[in-house]
Write a protein that holds these residues in place. Structure first.
Motif, short mmCIF file in Angstrom:
data_model
loop_
_atom_site.label_atom_id
_atom_site.label_comp_id
_atom_site.label_asym_id
_atom_site.label_seq_id
_atom_site.Cartn_x
_atom_site.Cartn_y
_atom_site.Cartn_z
N GLU A 96 0.82 -1.21 0.00
CA GLU A 96 0.00 0.00 0.00
C GLU A 96 0.85 1.26 0.00
OE1 GLU A 96 -3.98 -1.54 2.43
OE2 GLU A 96 -2.61 -0.13 3.37
N GLU A 97 1.90 1.27 0.82
CA GLU A 97 2.70 2.49 0.97
C GLU A 97 3.75 2.67 -0.12
OE1 GLU A 97 4.29 2.85 4.91
OE2 GLU A 97 2.31 3.15 5.80
N THR A 98 4.31 1.56 -0.63
CA THR A 98 5.45 1.67 -1.53
C THR A 98 5.22 1.15 -2.94
OG1 THR A 98 6.42 -0.49 -1.00
CG2 THR A 98 6.99 1.37 0.45
N GLY A 99 4.23 0.30 -3.13
CA GLY A 99 4.07 -0.34 -4.43
C GLY A 99 5.06 -1.48 -4.64
N TYR A 100 5.63 -2.00 -3.57
CA TYR A 100 6.56 -3.14 -3.63
C TYR A 100 5.93 -4.35 -2.95
CZ TYR A 100 10.64 -0.50 -5.24
OH TYR A 100 11.54 0.24 -5.98
N GLN A 101 6.29 -5.53 -3.43
CA GLN A 101 5.90 -6.79 -2.79
C GLN A 101 7.16 -7.57 -2.47
OE1 GLN A 101 3.26 -8.89 -5.43
NE2 GLN A 101 1.46 -7.86 -4.62
N ALA A 102 7.04 -8.44 -1.47
CA ALA A 102 8.16 -9.29 -1.05
C ALA A 102 7.83 -10.74 -1.36
CB ALA A 102 8.41 -9.12 0.44
N ALA A 103 8.82 -11.47 -1.87
CA ALA A 103 8.64 -12.90 -2.08
C ALA A 103 8.51 -13.62 -0.74
CB ALA A 103 9.83 -13.47 -2.87
N GLU A 104 9.23 -13.10 0.26
CA GLU A 104 9.20 -13.71 1.58
C GLU A 104 9.35 -12.63 2.65
OE1 GLU A 104 11.84 -16.97 4.14
OE2 GLU A 104 12.33 -16.58 2.04
N LEU A 105 8.68 -12.85 3.77
CA LEU A 105 8.84 -11.97 4.93
C LEU A 105 9.34 -12.82 6.09
CD1 LEU A 105 5.68 -9.67 4.98
CD2 LEU A 105 8.00 -9.04 4.43
N LEU A 106 10.39 -12.34 6.73
CA LEU A 106 10.98 -13.03 7.86
C LEU A 106 10.74 -12.20 9.11
CD1 LEU A 106 12.86 -15.27 9.02
CD2 LEU A 106 14.78 -13.82 8.39
N LEU A 107 10.07 -12.78 10.10
CA LEU A 107 9.84 -12.07 11.36
C LEU A 107 11.17 -11.95 12.10
CD1 LEU A 107 7.94 -10.81 13.48
CD2 LEU A 107 7.65 -13.12 14.42
N ILE A 108 11.56 -10.73 12.40
CA ILE A 108 12.81 -10.46 13.09
C ILE A 108 12.60 -10.36 14.59
CG2 ILE A 108 14.74 -8.83 13.33
CD1 ILE A 108 14.63 -10.38 10.64
N SER A 109 11.58 -9.61 15.00
CA SER A 109 11.32 -9.45 16.43
C SER A 109 9.90 -8.94 16.64
CB SER A 109 12.31 -8.47 17.06
OG SER A 109 12.12 -7.17 16.52
N SER A 110 9.41 -9.15 17.85
CA SER A 110 8.15 -8.58 18.32
C SER A 110 8.45 -7.97 19.68
CB SER A 110 7.06 -9.64 18.43
OG SER A 110 6.71 -10.14 17.16
N LEU A 111 8.53 -6.66 19.72
CA LEU A 111 8.95 -5.95 20.93
C LEU A 111 7.89 -4.94 21.34
CD1 LEU A 111 12.61 -5.21 19.76
CD2 LEU A 111 11.85 -7.08 21.24
N PHE A 112 7.93 -4.54 22.61
CA PHE A 112 7.04 -3.50 23.11
C PHE A 112 7.67 -2.14 22.85
CE2 PHE A 112 5.72 -7.15 25.62
CZ PHE A 112 4.34 -7.01 25.63
N VAL A 122 5.41 -3.99 18.51
CA VAL A 122 5.79 -3.67 17.14
C VAL A 122 6.52 -4.90 16.59
CG1 VAL A 122 7.93 -2.47 17.82
CG2 VAL A 122 6.94 -2.04 15.58
N HIS A 123 6.03 -5.40 15.45
CA HIS A 123 6.57 -6.60 14.81
C HIS A 123 7.43 -6.15 13.63
CE1 HIS A 123 3.62 -8.90 17.11
NE2 HIS A 123 2.74 -7.97 16.75
N THR A 124 8.71 -6.51 13.66
CA THR A 124 9.63 -6.12 12.60
C THR A 124 9.83 -7.28 11.64
OG1 THR A 124 10.77 -4.57 14.05
CG2 THR A 124 11.98 -5.33 12.10
N TYR A 125 9.66 -7.00 10.36
CA TYR A 125 9.84 -8.01 9.31
C TYR A 125 10.94 -7.58 8.35
CZ TYR A 125 5.59 -10.39 10.69
OH TYR A 125 4.64 -11.10 11.40
N LEU A 126 11.72 -8.55 7.91
CA LEU A 126 12.69 -8.36 6.83
C LEU A 126 12.03 -8.85 5.56
CD1 LEU A 126 15.52 -7.68 5.75
CD2 LEU A 126 16.20 -10.02 6.40
N ALA A 127 11.91 -7.98 4.57
CA ALA A 127 11.30 -8.33 3.29
C ALA A 127 12.39 -8.80 2.34
CB ALA A 127 10.56 -7.13 2.71
N ILE A 128 12.23 -10.02 1.85
CA ILE A 128 13.21 -10.66 0.98
C ILE A 128 12.60 -10.80 -0.42
CG2 ILE A 128 14.57 -12.76 0.62
CD1 ILE A 128 14.37 -13.14 3.72
N GLY A 129 13.43 -10.60 -1.46
CA GLY A 129 12.95 -10.71 -2.84
C GLY A 129 11.96 -9.62 -3.18
#
Length: 193
Positions: A96-112, A122-129
């Motif tokens: 929605e914000e960037t017009g990009y899609q990721a082949a895979e999302l890797l959950l990095i952390s879920s922190l307060f 806040v859940h941090t994801y690394l977008a791959i591909g």
């Protein structure tokens, strides 16, 4: 010894689409009463660290009214009630914000973000591909949001100078870059002693 507080009562002060503030009456383990103790109930948030094949971060630039300024940020947003998971939210916010899609999302952390007064994570994801689709769907209030590609090295070199002024975004970025291999910590910092 239990150090958790006992919540004696709770009252909603204001609740609308922007804020959900409650006032709790609490008792500490030693019997001290603290009232009111204000808590902000937010839905969980997601941050997406998206890196292109050219080693560039996919970022957005948008106005933030609290600071009354424009900020360079990670794609991010709220975990909507109709999203089945934070990962679904992360995929949605990235496109929605960037017009990009990721082949895979890797959950990095879920922190307060601020557990003293906020209930959410806040859940941090690394977008791959990551690939551009050209399809953006901005929410109300996101008018004027622009997409920017920034080399990872340039972002790291300018973090201390405030290129990403939001501390939560910096934390998410550093965690994701560490996992992705873009950032390595000295051996003495790798494991707690």
């Amino acid at each position: 010894m239990d150090i958790k507080w006992q919540r004696l009562s709770s009252e909603t002060i204001i609740k609308d689409r922007w804020i959900d503030l409650r006032a709790d009456e609490c008792r500490t383990p030693n019997g001290q009463e603290i009232s009111p103790y204000y808590v902000l109930n937010y839905p969980d948030w997601v941050h997406v660290v998206a890196i292109t094949q050219s080693d560039e971060l996919v970022l957005v630039r948008q106005y933030r009214h609290g600071a009354q300024d424009v900020f360079l940020e990670l794609p991010a947003g709220t975990v909507d009630a109709n999203d089945s998971s934070p990962e679904v939210s992360a995929r949605r916010e990235l496109e929605e914000e960037t017009g990009y899609q990721a082949a895979e999302l890797l959950l990095i952390s879920s922190l307060f973000p601020n557990p003293a007064i906020q209930s959410n994570r806040v859940h941090t994801y690394l977008a791959i591909g990551v690939q551009p689709t050209g399809t953006r769907k901005l929410d109300a209030g996101e008018e004027g949001m622009t997409v920017h590609l920034l080399p990872v090295r340039e972002a790291l070199a300018n973090l201390q100078g405030g290129i990403l002024p939001q501390s939560l975004h910096v934390a998410s970025l550093m965690l994701a870059l560490s996992v992705s291999g873009h950032l390595s910590l000295p051996a003495s910092l790798d494991a707690p002693k």
